[in-house]
Design a protein around this motif. Sequence first.
Motif, PDB file in Angstrom:
ATOM      1  N   VAL A 297       0.844  -1.193   0.000  1.00  0.00           N
ATOM      2  CA  VAL A 297       0.000   0.000   0.000  1.00  0.00           C
ATOM      3  C   VAL A 297       0.877   1.240   0.000  1.00  0.00           C
ATOM      4  O   VAL A 297       2.015   1.216   0.456  1.00  0.00           O
ATOM      5  CB  VAL A 297      -0.952   0.095   1.218  1.00  0.00           C
ATOM      6  N   GLY A 298       0.319   2.301  -0.500  1.00  0.00           N
ATOM      7  CA  GLY A 298       1.054   3.559  -0.507  1.00  0.00           C
ATOM      8  C   GLY A 298       0.269   4.562  -1.328  1.00  0.00           C
ATOM      9  O   GLY A 298      -0.578   4.174  -2.136  1.00  0.00           O
TER      10      GLY A 298
ATOM     11  N   VAL B 103      -1.018  -5.115  -5.132  1.00  0.00           N
ATOM     12  CA  VAL B 103      -0.885  -3.668  -4.969  1.00  0.00           C
ATOM     13  C   VAL B 103      -2.265  -3.033  -4.817  1.00  0.00           C
ATOM     14  O   VAL B 103      -3.176  -3.321  -5.580  1.00  0.00           O
ATOM     15  CB  VAL B 103      -0.167  -3.053  -6.201  1.00  0.00           C
ATOM     16  N   THR B 104      -2.397  -2.195  -3.821  1.00  0.00           N
ATOM     17  CA  THR B 104      -3.657  -1.464  -3.649  1.00  0.00           C
ATOM     18  C   THR B 104      -3.373  -0.152  -2.928  1.00  0.00           C
ATOM     19  O   THR B 104      -2.393  -0.036  -2.203  1.00  0.00           O
ATOM     20  CB  THR B 104      -4.681  -2.301  -2.836  1.00  0.00           C
TER      21      THR B 104
ATOM     22  N   VAL C 162      -2.231  -9.481 -13.140  1.00  0.00           N
ATOM     23  CA  VAL C 162      -3.608  -9.028 -13.324  1.00  0.00           C
ATOM     24  C   VAL C 162      -3.618  -7.521 -13.065  1.00  0.00           C
ATOM     25  O   VAL C 162      -3.197  -7.064 -12.003  1.00  0.00           O
ATOM     26  CB  VAL C 162      -4.569  -9.740 -12.347  1.00  0.00           C
ATOM     27  N   PHE C 163      -4.059  -6.769 -14.062  1.00  0.00           N
ATOM     28  CA  PHE C 163      -4.129  -5.310 -13.929  1.00  0.00           C
ATOM     29  C   PHE C 163      -5.554  -4.882 -13.576  1.00  0.00           C
ATOM     30  O   PHE C 163      -6.484  -5.687 -13.633  1.00  0.00           O
ATOM     31  CB  PHE C 163      -3.744  -4.640 -15.253  1.00  0.00           C
TER      32      PHE C 163
ATOM     33  N   ASP D 117      -2.104  -5.547  -9.780  1.00  0.00           N
ATOM     34  CA  ASP D 117      -2.004  -4.096  -9.623  1.00  0.00           C
ATOM     35  C   ASP D 117      -3.404  -3.493  -9.530  1.00  0.00           C
ATOM     36  O   ASP D 117      -4.086  -3.332 -10.536  1.00  0.00           O
ATOM     37  CB  ASP D 117      -1.236  -3.484 -10.799  1.00  0.00           C
ATOM     38  N   GLU D 118      -3.830  -3.191  -8.331  1.00  0.00           N
ATOM     39  CA  GLU D 118      -5.173  -2.659  -8.059  1.00  0.00           C
ATOM     40  C   GLU D 118      -6.231  -3.439  -8.837  1.00  0.00           C
ATOM     41  O   GLU D 118      -7.038  -2.846  -9.556  1.00  0.00           O
ATOM     42  CB  GLU D 118      -5.231  -1.173  -8.435  1.00  0.00           C
TER      43      GLU D 118
END
Length: 294
Positions: A43-44, A209-210, A85-86, A177-178
């Motif tokens: 996260v960021g 990633v989120t 996975v995007f 990625d999200e």
Amino acid sequence: MPESSLALEIKDLVLVFKDQKTTKVVLDGINLQVKRGEFVAIVGPSGCGKSSLLNLIAGFMHPTSGQILVDGEPVKGPSRNTGIVFQDYTLFPWLTVIDNVAYGMELEEINFLMKWIRPFRFRQLHRSYREKARLYLQEMGLKEAERKKPHQLSGGMKQRVAIAQEIIRKPSILLMDEPFGALDPQTREVLQILILKIHEQEQNTVFFVTHDLEEAVYVAERVIVLSQYKLHDDNEGATIVKDVHAPVFKSTDVKRTGDFGGLVQDIRMSGFAPDQKGIVEAFDQSYRNKADNQ
Ligand SMILES: Nc1ncnc2c1ncn2[C@@H]1O[C@H](COP(=O)(O)OP(=O)(O)OP(=O)(O)O)[C@@H](O)[C@H]1O
Ligand SMILES: [Mg+2]
């Protein structure tokens, strides 16, 4: 810890973007290890370098310096060891759902020439991949949709197909990625539970990633916070603004309980430095919200 137990190892990673006027240090000295079978969330804030980090692991970009190892092998470019996975669904519009899922395996296993030189063998393999794809589709709640084309699916369904397409190949690490960023809250939650169920069954390594802290805490066993600081630097009279996104990698252990880990029970905050107070509070808040909803 023996090398082989690590799905991902990042050593002293630096990523700098340069043009004539500016130098932007996006990632600065990142060190990170992900064990096989771990579910890690990053996260960021927006622009802190999450997608850049993921693209480096995927081999789409090269670091300025440092090293990335997937399954102990240095990343030199895109590889079938990584699944991705995007947020935007990346399906083949002209293929049906089942062929979209089977395609990844075919691409890997079948020399395209075989299709023409040994058509019987090709058809045999194609059939077995479709059978396997059908099992995964069933698992993902997409059994009824197997003959549909992507344009006939909702966003949530498309994303399930995209996930199936990747996990069926059993990559060493699944980079996301999200992945649920474009979905409505209900669909999002259904897919979060689904991805946990898959993780439980497949014991796959996931790098998720989120920017949604609550989502990170909910899905991951370990949450890594990427935070940033800024430096201003004088260089022969010209001011160069460096955005240095510091490698503040603090992880917190999140114990998961329940069938598929849906309930977050215990979050240890001790890893956080005082300047991460905001983040600690956000974690705490997120934890409480989740607990309230149970
Ligand atoms: N090819 C590039 N050239 C120059 N700068 C870039 C390039 N790609 C990314 N950047 C910069 O690197 C920084 C990190 O971008 P990145 O897309 O990795 O952030 P992010 O954390 O994924 O953000 P978001 O949450 O909005 O997706 C940003 O400031 C971005 O402008
Ligand atoms: Mg991004």
